[in-house]
Scaffold this motif. Structure first.
Motif, mmCIF file in Angstrom:
data_model
loop_
_atom_site.group_PDB
_atom_site.id
_atom_site.type_symbol
_atom_site.label_atom_id
_atom_site.label_comp_id
_atom_site.label_asym_id
_atom_site.label_seq_id
_atom_site.Cartn_x
_atom_site.Cartn_y
_atom_site.Cartn_z
ATOM 1 N N VAL A 33 -64.357 60.861 40.534
ATOM 2 C CA VAL A 33 -64.167 60.738 39.094
ATOM 3 C C VAL A 33 -64.870 61.917 38.432
ATOM 4 C CG1 VAL A 33 -64.586 59.320 37.046
ATOM 5 C CG2 VAL A 33 -64.076 58.219 39.243
ATOM 6 N N ALA A 34 -64.164 62.575 37.522
ATOM 7 C CA ALA A 34 -64.730 63.714 36.791
ATOM 8 C C ALA A 34 -64.754 63.386 35.302
ATOM 9 C CB ALA A 34 -63.915 64.970 37.042
ATOM 10 N N LEU A 35 -65.861 63.704 34.662
ATOM 11 C CA LEU A 35 -66.077 63.453 33.236
ATOM 12 C C LEU A 35 -65.892 64.757 32.464
ATOM 13 C CD1 LEU A 35 -67.245 61.484 31.014
ATOM 14 C CD2 LEU A 35 -69.476 62.467 31.580
ATOM 15 N N SER A 36 -65.199 64.680 31.335
ATOM 16 C CA SER A 36 -64.971 65.861 30.519
ATOM 17 C C SER A 36 -64.993 65.484 29.049
ATOM 18 C CB SER A 36 -63.620 66.477 30.888
ATOM 19 O OG SER A 36 -63.473 67.743 30.328
ATOM 20 N N ARG A 37 -65.504 66.391 28.248
ATOM 21 C CA ARG A 37 -65.462 66.245 26.780
ATOM 22 C C ARG A 37 -64.713 67.467 26.267
ATOM 23 N NH1 ARG A 37 -69.583 67.633 22.294
ATOM 24 N NH2 ARG A 37 -70.465 68.883 23.965
ATOM 25 N N ASN A 38 -63.675 67.254 25.481
ATOM 26 C CA ASN A 38 -62.816 68.358 25.067
ATOM 27 C C ASN A 38 -62.539 68.301 23.573
ATOM 28 O OD1 ASN A 38 -62.470 68.803 27.920
ATOM 29 N ND2 ASN A 38 -61.021 67.119 27.875
ATOM 30 N N TRP A 39 -62.537 69.473 22.963
ATOM 31 C CA TRP A 39 -62.151 69.572 21.559
ATOM 32 C C TRP A 39 -61.203 70.740 21.314
ATOM 33 C CZ3 TRP A 39 -67.086 70.123 23.411
ATOM 34 C CH2 TRP A 39 -67.661 71.386 23.357
ATOM 35 N N LEU A 40 -60.976 71.576 22.312
ATOM 36 C CA LEU A 40 -60.029 72.685 22.215
ATOM 37 C C LEU A 40 -58.911 72.488 23.237
ATOM 38 C CD1 LEU A 40 -62.531 75.677 22.004
ATOM 39 C CD2 LEU A 40 -61.187 74.687 20.135
ATOM 40 N N PRO A 41 -57.721 73.025 22.971
ATOM 41 C CA PRO A 41 -56.634 72.912 23.952
ATOM 42 C C PRO A 41 -57.003 73.599 25.269
ATOM 43 C CG PRO A 41 -55.769 73.602 21.820
ATOM 44 C CD PRO A 41 -57.267 73.674 21.724
ATOM 45 N N GLN A 42 -56.619 72.984 26.355
ATOM 46 C CA GLN A 42 -56.844 73.577 27.673
ATOM 47 C C GLN A 42 -56.096 74.907 27.721
ATOM 48 O OE1 GLN A 42 -55.652 70.912 30.810
ATOM 49 N NE2 GLN A 42 -57.347 71.592 32.092
ATOM 50 N N PRO A 43 -56.717 75.972 28.221
ATOM 51 C CA PRO A 43 -56.093 77.296 28.151
ATOM 52 C C PRO A 43 -54.986 77.544 29.170
ATOM 53 C CG PRO A 43 -58.231 77.448 29.194
ATOM 54 C CD PRO A 43 -58.075 76.026 28.729
ATOM 55 N N PHE A 44 -54.716 76.585 30.020
ATOM 56 C CA PHE A 44 -53.676 76.716 31.048
ATOM 57 C C PHE A 44 -53.168 75.330 31.401
ATOM 58 C CE2 PHE A 44 -57.886 76.736 33.066
ATOM 59 C CZ PHE A 44 -57.809 75.596 33.831
ATOM 60 N N TYR A 45 -52.068 75.296 32.137
ATOM 61 C CA TYR A 45 -51.588 74.039 32.706
ATOM 62 C C TYR A 45 -52.281 73.876 34.053
ATOM 63 C CZ TYR A 45 -47.909 73.375 29.268
ATOM 64 O OH TYR A 45 -47.213 73.144 28.109
ATOM 65 N N HIS A 46 -52.870 72.725 34.258
ATOM 66 C CA HIS A 46 -53.625 72.426 35.474
ATOM 67 C C HIS A 46 -52.700 71.713 36.459
ATOM 68 C CE1 HIS A 46 -57.937 71.035 36.758
ATOM 69 N NE2 HIS A 46 -57.366 71.799 37.646
ATOM 70 N N LEU A 47 -52.867 71.972 37.732
ATOM 71 C CA LEU A 47 -52.086 71.212 38.704
ATOM 72 C C LEU A 47 -52.920 70.899 39.930
ATOM 73 C CD1 LEU A 47 -50.733 73.084 41.282
ATOM 74 C CD2 LEU A 47 -49.721 74.130 39.292
ATOM 75 N N PRO A 84 -48.161 62.943 38.435
ATOM 76 C CA PRO A 84 -47.727 63.088 39.827
ATOM 77 C C PRO A 84 -48.213 64.403 40.453
ATOM 78 C CG PRO A 84 -45.881 62.473 38.418
ATOM 79 C CD PRO A 84 -47.020 62.828 37.520
ATOM 80 N N ALA A 85 -48.387 64.383 41.748
ATOM 81 C CA ALA A 85 -48.811 65.564 42.498
ATOM 82 C C ALA A 85 -47.927 66.755 42.154
ATOM 83 C CB ALA A 85 -48.733 65.278 43.988
ATOM 84 N N GLY A 86 -48.548 67.916 41.972
ATOM 85 C CA GLY A 86 -47.812 69.148 41.733
ATOM 86 C C GLY A 86 -47.274 69.329 40.327
ATOM 87 N N THR A 87 -47.551 68.393 39.415
ATOM 88 C CA THR A 87 -47.049 68.497 38.042
ATOM 89 C C THR A 87 -48.035 69.263 37.173
ATOM 90 O OG1 THR A 87 -45.915 66.370 38.249
ATOM 91 C CG2 THR A 87 -46.264 67.207 36.018
ATOM 92 N N PRO A 88 -47.644 70.444 36.677
ATOM 93 C CA PRO A 88 -48.536 71.154 35.757
ATOM 94 C C PRO A 88 -48.707 70.338 34.472
ATOM 95 C CG PRO A 88 -46.827 72.614 36.623
ATOM 96 C CD PRO A 88 -46.445 71.211 36.992
ATOM 97 N N HIS A 89 -49.944 70.159 34.061
ATOM 98 C CA HIS A 89 -50.226 69.378 32.849
ATOM 99 C C HIS A 89 -51.345 70.059 32.064
ATOM 100 C CE1 HIS A 89 -52.910 67.913 35.984
ATOM 101 N NE2 HIS A 89 -53.743 67.541 35.030
ATOM 102 N N ARG A 90 -51.307 69.868 30.764
ATOM 103 C CA ARG A 90 -52.253 70.541 29.866
ATOM 104 C C ARG A 90 -52.772 69.540 28.853
ATOM 105 N NH1 ARG A 90 -51.308 74.156 24.893
ATOM 106 N NH2 ARG A 90 -53.127 75.525 24.911
ATOM 107 N N ILE A 91 -54.078 69.537 28.653
ATOM 108 C CA ILE A 91 -54.704 68.640 27.686
ATOM 109 C C ILE A 91 -54.821 69.354 26.349
ATOM 110 C CG2 ILE A 91 -56.796 67.342 27.126
ATOM 111 C CD1 ILE A 91 -57.267 67.214 30.231
ATOM 112 N N GLU A 92 -54.303 68.720 25.309
ATOM 113 C CA GLU A 92 -54.388 69.248 23.948
ATOM 114 C C GLU A 92 -55.040 68.179 23.066
ATOM 115 O OE1 GLU A 92 -50.392 70.289 22.816
ATOM 116 O OE2 GLU A 92 -50.243 71.832 24.373
#
Length: 187
Positions: A33-47, A84-92
């Motif tokens: 489990v990873a914890l994150s606090r975000n207030w800016l858009p993720q600069p890339f799509y993560h996969l 799903p595995a291999g799906t690029p996703h971005r947090i905004e």
């Protein structure tokens, strides 16, 4: 910040920056489990090469999906999304929030992908073997620095649009870049 057996998610989140993806469980626990606090858009799509689940503990965000039958999910406090595995996703983030990501202990490949803001063609992809002991935001900052340093990586081969460099200072990632980024790049 080291791994702990128990923590207060909100108290710990107040101590970390954007996309810290701080591992919060002992290394022998699966899933991690990873914890994150975000207030800016993720600069890339993560996969990830494996499935993941993202839980919104506070605030709200949009999770954009690429190469998927679903374009986005809107999350508010208490919502979860399966990626799903291999799906690029971005947090905004819509508003500052705290999130948890659930990933397998043996995550395998991880990556960052950038797309053209004009025509949506893939600009650049960097993949690396996930390291459970690495500081995630240091890895992300290094990937972004590599993207920034290669104008060809930021130039769309379809329409010629040149993507802006990632603002590492705004993300709080100045000084986190390691000299030789891990991973292999593809365009």
């Amino acid at each position: 910040m080291g791994r702990r057996r128990m923590l207060s998610a909100f108290k710990t989140a107040a101590e970390i920056g954007n996309y810290a993806d701080l591992a919060v469980l002992p290394l022998d626990v699966d899933p991690q489990v990873a914890l994150s606090r975000n207030w800016l858009p993720q600069p890339f799509y993560h996969l990830y090469s494996h499935d993941t689940v993202i839980a919104q503990l506070s605030g709200g965000s949009v999770i954009r999906m690429h190469d998927s039958s679903v374009n986005y999910f809107t999350l508010t406090t208490g919502d979860n999304v399966y990626v799903p595995a291999g799906t690029p996703h971005r947090i905004e983030p819509v508003e500052e929030g705290v999130m948890l990501s659930y990933v397998p202990l043996e995550l395998g490949l991880e990556g960052a992908v950038w797309y053209c803001s004009h025509c949506d063609a893939e600009l650049y992809r960097l993949e690396w073997e996930h390291n459970n002991d690495a500081e995630a935001n240091r890895v992300y900052a290094t990937a972004c620095a590599r993207f920034n340093s290669e104008e060809e990586a930021r130039t769309c081969h379809e329409c010629g649009t040149v993507a802006d460099e990632v603002d590492l200072a705004a993300l709080g990632w100045t000084g986190l870049v390691v000299s030789e980024p891990a991973g292999s790049a593809t365009a």
